[in-house]
Design a protein around this motif. Structure first.
Motif, PDB file in Angstrom:
ATOM      1  N   PHE A  49       0.831  -1.203   0.000  1.00  0.00           N
ATOM      2  CA  PHE A  49       0.000   0.000   0.000  1.00  0.00           C
ATOM      3  C   PHE A  49       0.869   1.257   0.000  1.00  0.00           C
ATOM      4  CE2 PHE A  49      -2.296   3.267   2.533  1.00  0.00           C
ATOM      5  CZ  PHE A  49      -3.337   3.491   1.638  1.00  0.00           C
ATOM      6  N   VAL A  53       1.188   4.473  -2.649  1.00  0.00           N
ATOM      7  CA  VAL A  53       0.550   5.776  -2.397  1.00  0.00           C
ATOM      8  C   VAL A  53       1.546   6.865  -2.007  1.00  0.00           C
ATOM      9  CG1 VAL A  53      -1.685   4.782  -1.819  1.00  0.00           C
ATOM     10  CG2 VAL A  53      -0.078   5.312   0.022  1.00  0.00           C
ATOM     11  N   PHE A  60       2.346  13.638  -7.583  1.00  0.00           N
ATOM     12  CA  PHE A  60       1.313  14.575  -8.048  1.00  0.00           C
ATOM     13  C   PHE A  60       1.416  15.916  -7.341  1.00  0.00           C
ATOM     14  CE2 PHE A  60      -1.606  13.074  -4.614  1.00  0.00           C
ATOM     15  CZ  PHE A  60      -2.146  14.271  -4.228  1.00  0.00           C
ATOM     16  N   THR A 100      -4.493  13.602 -13.258  1.00  0.00           N
ATOM     17  CA  THR A 100      -5.370  13.223 -12.143  1.00  0.00           C
ATOM     18  C   THR A 100      -6.169  11.977 -12.503  1.00  0.00           C
ATOM     19  OG1 THR A 100      -5.542  15.522 -11.466  1.00  0.00           O
ATOM     20  CG2 THR A 100      -7.235  14.025 -10.646  1.00  0.00           C
ATOM     21  N   THR A 104      -5.714   8.196 -10.833  1.00  0.00           N
ATOM     22  CA  THR A 104      -6.894   7.535 -10.275  1.00  0.00           C
ATOM     23  C   THR A 104      -7.049   6.145 -10.885  1.00  0.00           C
ATOM     24  OG1 THR A 104      -7.958   9.680 -10.069  1.00  0.00           O
ATOM     25  CG2 THR A 104      -9.389   7.755  -9.940  1.00  0.00           C
ATOM     26  N   TYR A 107      -4.252   3.783  -9.738  1.00  0.00           N
ATOM     27  CA  TYR A 107      -4.395   3.313  -8.361  1.00  0.00           C
ATOM     28  C   TYR A 107      -5.474   2.235  -8.257  1.00  0.00           C
ATOM     29  CZ  TYR A 107      -5.710   3.079  -3.489  1.00  0.00           C
ATOM     30  OH  TYR A 107      -6.034   2.607  -2.249  1.00  0.00           O
TER      31      TYR A 107
ATOM     32  N   LEU B  90      -9.819  20.042  -8.317  1.00  0.00           N
ATOM     33  CA  LEU B  90      -9.862  18.673  -8.855  1.00  0.00           C
ATOM     34  C   LEU B  90      -8.693  17.822  -8.352  1.00  0.00           C
ATOM     35  CD1 LEU B  90     -11.312  16.709 -10.872  1.00  0.00           C
ATOM     36  CD2 LEU B  90      -9.429  17.255 -12.403  1.00  0.00           C
ATOM     37  N   VAL B  91      -7.471  18.360  -8.502  1.00  0.00           N
ATOM     38  CA  VAL B  91      -6.288  17.575  -8.129  1.00  0.00           C
ATOM     39  C   VAL B  91      -6.359  17.187  -6.647  1.00  0.00           C
ATOM     40  CG1 VAL B  91      -3.768  17.576  -7.995  1.00  0.00           C
ATOM     41  CG2 VAL B  91      -4.906  18.638  -9.931  1.00  0.00           C
ATOM     42  N   LEU B  94      -7.029  13.641  -5.317  1.00  0.00           N
ATOM     43  CA  LEU B  94      -6.038  12.562  -5.250  1.00  0.00           C
ATOM     44  C   LEU B  94      -5.605  12.328  -3.808  1.00  0.00           C
ATOM     45  CD1 LEU B  94      -3.843  13.204  -8.406  1.00  0.00           C
ATOM     46  CD2 LEU B  94      -5.517  11.395  -8.030  1.00  0.00           C
ATOM     47  N   VAL B  95      -5.569  13.375  -2.998  1.00  0.00           N
ATOM     48  CA  VAL B  95      -5.241  13.189  -1.578  1.00  0.00           C
ATOM     49  C   VAL B  95      -6.286  12.275  -0.948  1.00  0.00           C
ATOM     50  CG1 VAL B  95      -4.815  14.337   0.626  1.00  0.00           C
ATOM     51  CG2 VAL B  95      -4.252  15.510  -1.511  1.00  0.00           C
ATOM     52  N   LEU B  97      -8.225  10.135  -2.517  1.00  0.00           N
ATOM     53  CA  LEU B  97      -8.175   8.787  -3.101  1.00  0.00           C
ATOM     54  C   LEU B  97      -7.059   7.955  -2.495  1.00  0.00           C
ATOM     55  CD1 LEU B  97      -9.166   6.889  -5.513  1.00  0.00           C
ATOM     56  CD2 LEU B  97      -7.152   7.730  -6.696  1.00  0.00           C
ATOM     57  N   LEU B  98      -5.847   8.532  -2.442  1.00  0.00           N
ATOM     58  CA  LEU B  98      -4.679   7.736  -2.077  1.00  0.00           C
ATOM     59  C   LEU B  98      -4.510   7.598  -0.571  1.00  0.00           C
ATOM     60  CD1 LEU B  98      -2.118   9.163  -4.661  1.00  0.00           C
ATOM     61  CD2 LEU B  98      -3.378   7.026  -4.820  1.00  0.00           C
ATOM     62  N   LEU B  99      -4.805   8.651   0.183  1.00  0.00           N
ATOM     63  CA  LEU B  99      -4.417   8.636   1.593  1.00  0.00           C
ATOM     64  C   LEU B  99      -5.584   8.609   2.573  1.00  0.00           C
ATOM     65  CD1 LEU B  99      -1.646  11.387   1.390  1.00  0.00           C
ATOM     66  CD2 LEU B  99      -1.316   8.920   1.355  1.00  0.00           C
ATOM     67  N   GLU B 102     -10.361   5.421   1.896  1.00  0.00           N
ATOM     68  CA  GLU B 102     -10.557   4.038   2.331  1.00  0.00           C
ATOM     69  C   GLU B 102     -10.210   3.867   3.806  1.00  0.00           C
ATOM     70  OE1 GLU B 102      -8.848   1.183  -0.481  1.00  0.00           O
ATOM     71  OE2 GLU B 102      -8.740   2.842  -1.875  1.00  0.00           O
ATOM     72  N   LEU B 103      -9.116   4.509   4.223  1.00  0.00           N
ATOM     73  CA  LEU B 103      -8.674   4.357   5.611  1.00  0.00           C
ATOM     74  C   LEU B 103      -9.688   4.973   6.574  1.00  0.00           C
ATOM     75  CD1 LEU B 103      -4.878   5.149   5.164  1.00  0.00           C
ATOM     76  CD2 LEU B 103      -6.109   3.033   4.774  1.00  0.00           C
ATOM     77  N   LEU B 260      -4.780  20.826  -0.359  1.00  0.00           N
ATOM     78  CA  LEU B 260      -4.673  20.054   0.886  1.00  0.00           C
ATOM     79  C   LEU B 260      -5.935  20.149   1.747  1.00  0.00           C
ATOM     80  CD1 LEU B 260      -0.979  20.915   1.796  1.00  0.00           C
ATOM     81  CD2 LEU B 260      -1.858  18.850   0.708  1.00  0.00           C
ATOM     82  N   ARG B 282     -13.588   3.813  -2.269  1.00  0.00           N
ATOM     83  CA  ARG B 282     -12.668   4.063  -3.388  1.00  0.00           C
ATOM     84  C   ARG B 282     -13.463   4.396  -4.650  1.00  0.00           C
ATOM     85  NH1 ARG B 282      -9.853  -1.145  -4.838  1.00  0.00           N
ATOM     86  NH2 ARG B 282      -8.893  -0.947  -2.788  1.00  0.00           N
ATOM     87  N   VAL B 286     -13.551   7.674  -7.267  1.00  0.00           N
ATOM     88  CA  VAL B 286     -13.387   7.550  -8.714  1.00  0.00           C
ATOM     89  C   VAL B 286     -14.538   8.260  -9.438  1.00  0.00           C
ATOM     90  CG1 VAL B 286     -13.324   5.924 -10.631  1.00  0.00           C
ATOM     91  CG2 VAL B 286     -12.067   5.416  -8.539  1.00  0.00           C
ATOM     92  N   VAL B 289     -14.149  12.026  -9.046  1.00  0.00           N
ATOM     93  CA  VAL B 289     -13.110  12.571  -9.928  1.00  0.00           C
ATOM     94  C   VAL B 289     -13.634  12.652 -11.359  1.00  0.00           C
ATOM     95  CG1 VAL B 289     -10.882  12.052 -11.001  1.00  0.00           C
ATOM     96  CG2 VAL B 289     -11.120  11.892  -8.534  1.00  0.00           C
TER      97      VAL B 289
END
Lengths: 131, 527
Positions: A49, A53, A60, A100, A104, A107, B90-91, B94-95, B97-99, B102-103, B260, B282, B286, B289
């Motif tokens: 993971f 990430v 990015f 972006t 997505t 990932y 928009l960008v 990604l924060v 999505l990735l970080l 899900e958590l 951020l 997740r 998607v 986005v």
């Protein structure tokens, strides 16, 4: 972008079996988190993971900041016309959209192949999901 | 033509289309409101939404009136610099999505406080989380409600402050009704309907505009530059932020807060609990986005299109200033009917976003403050839901009063400020608690309160509050901090405070809970 986002080949990431968990961990009142967290399977999951990430986040953020700094401090460069009235700035802006979407997509693909099966394996062996 | 659109368009038609939206959503809210007695139903719609539904609802929460009317207008009048907002918004996903998404879904149940207090001392951390949630939601809400007054003037032809106050009150009451009757389930459906309307609307306008310019982006850009007094400058960055070193730095600061902040907005975080598991969380991101990419690209075309067809001067001098770009363009290309639709969508946007904020604020108060601080985790579900509903009424009433008082004030900065707050107070604590083993209660409190406090102080001493003709107090001048957005200072300050607070305290944290959180966040075991 796709080069970085490319997941490991399917064959190279079989789920690592969960070891170090006693049978009582499966049938106790709650899962034995301490055993799971030290298990090989969980360590592998965390590694997979984070290996994706963290670098991707750095990538990015760096790409976005480059774009922002160019927009703020190099408007001349951003104003160079590429074709007709379409400027470099406009193309770079649209490329932020493209990257972006690409990250997505990358990932989701990576998670489906390398993370989800591993999670399923750990959950099953911890007795949360039925096999 | 334009004269007519500027004053009112057709108020009766605008009201009728909006009334149709309210009727449709009320019907939906009633239809889904059968089960709202448990906390899980009221706060998280029982986790029954699919990723796709929640993704559309997420974009509904995120695409506020400021995004729709504000960005299109900024592009129409200032050109490229308006587009910079879209990219940051928009960008930023990604924060998530990735970080985060899900958590957070795996770790918590209803609120942001669930996640950051998971392995910390409950009461102080929950109190901090609730404070930050309420502050951010209130600022965000005030910006939405204050914008409503201007919109009323533009679209319904109500120019008196008294009349506008009545319309703001009606909008507020409908919103409270949605939240009380529908809970999270109803609110989510309102978002889905509104986001779909908004996206269909902007896509149709975009296709029409592109067709009008022979599907040549270059021709569209030439048209925009030709009808804007700034000329070719609208095609390059700098028209808005390029004045001097300070304004450029301000832009960088704003960009940091935008990218951020999205992952720390409480009403966005809460949406992740309306789906059954991390996989669907997740998928939510998607879908969000996807729909927002379409939306923000469309706004680019609409903004430049408004400049080309309506003229930047006409927009800047109209009743609603920049905010009227999209409505005026709608009138230009589709007459009163399309203007009516755009007007209704804009109203629906305010209504839905405020409803989402209200349910978030009420959940945080009922779940974090009432159930976990006052009742120490022993509150029964019916009384917790009762407190949540009561809080929703209070928050709704406050937003109506705030909206009426702030009507006509320059409060556009509040949205950017809410992002700065979210990035400074929430993102640092969320990331540390999810990824840093050693992080402890002291670190959490330091990061949160330093982030919130530094943000607030810097804004008070910024040109937003005093020292300029556009300030809240133009006559006074205590603007020692030159930037309008505090992000570039307050975000690092919060991260450093969280780091130092952790290392300087002897608190080793709860090891067992730390392990549980780590397993739970990644696998969902125990969630």
């Amino acid at each position: 972008m796709t080069e970085v986002a490319r997941p490991l080949p399917r064959a190279s990431v079989p789920p690592v079996p969960l070891t170090g968990m006693g049978a009582d961990a499966r049938h106790a009142a709650g899962p034995d988190y301490s055993a799971i967290v030290d298990s090989e399977a969980f360590t592998a999951l965390r590694k997979r993971f984070r290996r994706y990430v963290f670098p991707m986040t750095a990538l990015f953020l760096a790409w976005y900041l480059t774009y922002v700094l160019l927009a703020a401090y190099a408007p001349g460069f951003m104003g160079v016309r590429l074709t007709g009235s379409v400027t470099i700035g406009l193309v770079l802006g649209v490329l932020q959209f493209v990257s972006t979407i690409a990250i997505t997509w990358g990932y989701v693909r990576y998670a489906r192949r390398a993370i989800d099966p591993q999670v399923a394996q750990i959950r099953q062996e911890a007795g949360v999901d039925r096999p | 033509m334009i004269e007519a659109a500027q004053s009112t368009g057709n108020p009766v038609l605008n009201t009728a289309v909006f009334g149709l939206f309210v009727a449709l959503t009320l019907f939906l809210v009633f239809k889904v409101s059968t089960r709202n007695s448990s906390t899980s139903d009221y706060y998280a719609a029982g986790g029954r939404f699919t990723g796709a539904q929640n993704g559309i609802a997420l974009s509904g929460d995120f695409l506020s009136a400021a995004s729709f009317l504000g960005i299109a207008g900024a592009i129409a009048v200032n050109g490229y610099d308006g587009f910079l907002y879209s990219i940051g918004f928009l960008v930023a996903w990604l924060v998530n999505l990735l970080l985060i998404a899900e958590l957070v879904r795996n770790t918590g149940r209803f609120t942001m406080g669930d996640v950051i207090s998971f392995r910390m001392r409950q009461r102080p951390v929950r109190a901090a989380a609730a404070t930050s949630t309420l502050v951010i939601s209130f600022f965000y809400m005030l910006a939405q409600m204050a914008g409503a007054g201007g919109l009323v003037a533009l679209l319904l032809g109500v120019h008196g402050k008294g009349g506008q106050a009545i319309v703001i009150m009606i909008v507020g009451l409908v919103m409270i009704f949605y939240v009380l009757v529908g809970g999270m389930q109803g609110t989510t459906w309102v978002q889905i309907v509104k986001a779909s309307m908004l996206i269909v609307c902007v896509v149709l306008m975009t296709v029409f505009l592109l067709g009008k310019f022979g599907f040549s982006i270059s021709a569209l850009l030439d048209g925009a530059a030709e009808h804007n007094p700034k000329g070719d400058k609208v095609l390059t960055p700098g028209a808005l932020y390029g004045k001097n070193g300070i304004s450029k730095l301000d832009f960088v600061s704003l960009s940091l807060a935008l990218i951020l902040g999205a992952a720390g907005l409480p009403h966005v975080l809460m949406r992740f609990y309306t789906v059954p598991n991390a996989g669907q969380a997740r998928r939510s991101v998607v879908w969000a986005v996807g729909s927002m990419s379409v939306f923000y690209l469309a706004t680019l075309v609409i903004g430049y299109g408004a400049s080309a067809l309506v003229g930047a001067d006409v927009i800047a001098n109209s009743t609603g200033k920049e905010n009227s770009a999209a409505p005026l363009l709608a009138f230009e290309i589709g007459g009163p009917l399309l203007l009516g639709v755009v007007a209704a969508v804009a109203f629906a946007t305010i209504l839905a976003v405020v409803a989402g904020l209200t349910i978030t604020a009420s959940a945080s108060f009922a779940h974090d403050v009432y159930a976990n601080i006052i009742k120490k985790g022993n509150a029964d579900a019916p009384s917790e839901v009762r407190v949540a509903r009561l809080t929703a009424v209070v928050v709704g009433a406050l937003s109506i009063i705030g909206g009426i008082m702030a009507n006509g004030q320059n409060v556009a900065f509040l949205v950017a400020l809410a992002f700065a707050f979210a990035a400074s107070a929430n993102l640092s604590t969320l990331l540390y608690s999810l990824f840093w083993k050693r992080f402890n209660t002291t670190g959490t409190l330091w990061a949160m309160y330093t982030g919130l406090g530094s943000c607030l102080l810097l804004v008070i001493f910024s040109p937003v509050v005093s020292g300029k003709s556009t300030s809240i107090f133009p006559a006074a001048s205590f603007d020692i901090f030159p930037l309008s957005n505090p992000g570039i200072v307050s975000i690092p300050v919060s991260f450093i405070a969280g780091f130092l607070g952790t290392l300087l305290s002897k608190d080793q944290g709860d090891q067992a809970r730390q392990k549980e959180m780590e397993v739970r966040s990644l696998t969902g075991i125990g969630a």
